[in-house]
Design a protein around this motif. Sequence first.
Motif, PDB file in Angstrom:
ATOM      1  N   GLY A  97       0.822  -1.215   0.000  1.00 41.34           N
ATOM      2  CA  GLY A  97       0.000   0.000   0.000  1.00 41.34           C
ATOM      3  C   GLY A  97       0.852   1.258   0.000  1.00 41.34           C
ATOM      4  O   GLY A  97       0.588   2.204  -0.749  1.00 41.34           O
ATOM      5  N   ARG A 100       2.427   1.684  -3.490  1.00 40.88           N
ATOM      6  CA  ARG A 100       1.488   2.211  -4.490  1.00 40.88           C
ATOM      7  C   ARG A 100       1.266   3.705  -4.300  1.00 40.88           C
ATOM      8  O   ARG A 100       1.204   4.461  -5.274  1.00 40.88           O
ATOM      9  CB  ARG A 100       0.183   1.431  -4.426  1.00 40.88           C
ATOM     10  N   SER A 101       1.143   4.123  -3.072  1.00 42.56           N
ATOM     11  CA  SER A 101       0.960   5.547  -2.794  1.00 42.56           C
ATOM     12  C   SER A 101       2.197   6.339  -3.200  1.00 42.56           C
ATOM     13  O   SER A 101       2.092   7.387  -3.851  1.00 42.56           O
ATOM     14  CB  SER A 101       0.675   5.735  -1.299  1.00 42.56           C
ATOM     15  N   SER A 104       2.638   6.558  -6.992  1.00 45.19           N
ATOM     16  CA  SER A 104       1.656   7.473  -7.557  1.00 45.19           C
ATOM     17  C   SER A 104       2.131   8.918  -7.419  1.00 45.19           C
ATOM     18  O   SER A 104       2.061   9.700  -8.370  1.00 45.19           O
ATOM     19  CB  SER A 104       0.308   7.278  -6.851  1.00 45.19           C
ATOM     20  N   VAL A 105       2.630   9.257  -6.247  1.00 38.19           N
ATOM     21  CA  VAL A 105       3.124  10.616  -6.010  1.00 38.19           C
ATOM     22  C   VAL A 105       4.338  10.899  -6.893  1.00 38.19           C
ATOM     23  O   VAL A 105       4.413  11.947  -7.548  1.00 38.19           O
ATOM     24  CB  VAL A 105       3.478  10.816  -4.520  1.00 38.19           C
TER      25      VAL A 105
END
Length: 114
Positions: A97, A100-101, A104-105
């Motif tokens: 998790g 993925r965060s 993305s950033v």
Amino acid sequence: MVDGSAGQALKLEQDLRKGVLVLAVLSQLRTQQYGYSLRQALAERGMPIEEGTLYPLLRRLESQGLLASQWQVDEGPPRRYYTLSAHGAETYRELTGAWRSLTSVVDRLVVEEG
């Protein structure tokens, strides 16, 4: 000989790889693997890892309670098989998790700069 900027870029790339090795290793230990099979699985998926990096990492992850291991003697030499512990599986989910965060950033930041 590698020039300074190319050498620096290679070093920075190695630093990036080090940061994701734990997640990469945990991802492949959802099923039981021994060292060589783990190295092969990672290499086949584009993440080669040297023995001198992998085995100390496996020992460290096991000492942190993220992996369980057992020796098995089948045909051939004895092999130490590793798999995620319950704590390791939970940590893997949390790290996935976070990864993925983070990606993305970083993807948004890189696109903004491109």
